[in-house]
Scaffold this motif. Structure first.
Motif, PDB file in Angstrom:
ATOM      1  N   ARG A 180       0.835  -1.209   0.000  1.00  0.00           N
ATOM      2  CA  ARG A 180       0.000   0.000   0.000  1.00  0.00           C
ATOM      3  C   ARG A 180       0.870   1.259   0.000  1.00  0.00           C
ATOM      4  O   ARG A 180       0.578   2.230  -0.704  1.00  0.00           O
TER       5      ARG A 180
ATOM      6  N   ARG B  20       1.005   4.066  -2.824  1.00  0.00           N
ATOM      7  CA  ARG B  20       0.817   5.507  -2.561  1.00  0.00           C
ATOM      8  C   ARG B  20       1.954   6.319  -3.173  1.00  0.00           C
ATOM      9  O   ARG B  20       1.730   7.337  -3.833  1.00  0.00           O
TER      10      ARG B  20
ATOM     11  N   THR C  53       1.163   8.638  -6.384  1.00  0.00           N
ATOM     12  CA  THR C  53       1.320  10.069  -6.129  1.00  0.00           C
ATOM     13  C   THR C  53       2.359  10.668  -7.077  1.00  0.00           C
ATOM     14  O   THR C  53       2.150  11.757  -7.632  1.00  0.00           O
TER      15      THR C  53
ATOM     16  N   ARG D  95      -7.399  15.348  -3.046  1.00  0.00           N
ATOM     17  CA  ARG D  95      -6.841  14.286  -2.202  1.00  0.00           C
ATOM     18  C   ARG D  95      -6.693  12.973  -2.987  1.00  0.00           C
ATOM     19  O   ARG D  95      -7.555  12.624  -3.784  1.00  0.00           O
TER      20      ARG D  95
ATOM     21  N   SER E 206      -6.491   8.954  -2.514  1.00  0.00           N
ATOM     22  CA  SER E 206      -6.757   7.864  -1.577  1.00  0.00           C
ATOM     23  C   SER E 206      -6.294   6.555  -2.186  1.00  0.00           C
ATOM     24  O   SER E 206      -6.459   6.319  -3.381  1.00  0.00           O
TER      25      SER E 206
ATOM     26  N   ARG F 159      -6.942   2.586  -1.726  1.00  0.00           N
ATOM     27  CA  ARG F 159      -7.934   1.698  -1.111  1.00  0.00           C
ATOM     28  C   ARG F 159      -7.805   0.288  -1.666  1.00  0.00           C
ATOM     29  O   ARG F 159      -6.962   0.009  -2.497  1.00  0.00           O
TER      30      ARG F 159
ATOM     31  N   GLY G  69     -11.050  14.701  -6.000  1.00  0.00           N
ATOM     32  CA  GLY G  69     -10.406  13.613  -5.279  1.00  0.00           C
ATOM     33  C   GLY G  69     -10.199  12.403  -6.173  1.00  0.00           C
ATOM     34  O   GLY G  69     -11.016  12.115  -7.042  1.00  0.00           O
TER      35      GLY G  69
ATOM     36  N   SER H 251      -9.122   8.218  -6.188  1.00  0.00           N
ATOM     37  CA  SER H 251      -9.003   7.009  -5.385  1.00  0.00           C
ATOM     38  C   SER H 251      -8.483   5.892  -6.284  1.00  0.00           C
ATOM     39  O   SER H 251      -8.967   5.713  -7.403  1.00  0.00           O
TER      40      SER H 251
ATOM     41  N   TRP I 215      -4.739  -0.189  -4.323  1.00  0.00           N
ATOM     42  CA  TRP I 215      -3.324  -0.432  -4.054  1.00  0.00           C
ATOM     43  C   TRP I 215      -2.787  -1.543  -4.942  1.00  0.00           C
ATOM     44  O   TRP I 215      -1.588  -1.607  -5.216  1.00  0.00           O
TER      45      TRP I 215
END
Length: 113
Positions: free
Chosen positions: A6, A10, A14, A30, A32, A34, A48, A50, A53
């Motif tokens: 995870r 990230r 990112t 943001r 996320s 998940r 946002g 999402s 992972w």
């Protein structure tokens, strides 16, 4: 192992968002990470993003294509020809990436279960 993956997800996602967002002229909100089961990623109306992972287990071009896809949704909220042209302009291997995800979805979803 999952927490470590995870964190790698990230970091990788990112980094791709930071590089790709200016190219698509968007400012994401943001991010996320998940364990989404029904989709690989999503973009909300407020910017946002999402991501699953499990994308970190895919080849880099697949992860990049998914990132570009979601960033493109910050400009175009649907899947029209205009949307797909934008995605493929920035991630030309998108058709190949989509095929890879279809062929390997079960493997990725089963990872660490």
């Amino acid at each position: 192992l999952e927490p470590w993956l995870r964190e790698r997800a990230r970091s990788a996602i990112t980094a791709q968002v930071v590089v790709r967002a200016p190219e698509l002229e968007v400012q994401p909100g943001r991010i996320s990470i998940r364990d989404q089961r029904s989709r690989w990623a999503s973009a909300s109306a407020n910017g946002g993003l999402s991501f699953s992972w499990r994308l970190v287990l895919a080849p880099p071009y697949v992860l990049d294509s998914v990132v570009v896809h979601e960033l493109a949704h910050l400009r175009i909220r649907n899947h029209t020809k205009r949307f797909w042209a934008l995605v493929e302009q920035h991630a030309p291997r998108t058709p190949e990436a989509r095929l890879w995800l279809r062929e390997h979805a079960a493997e990725l979803r089963a990872a660490l279960d």
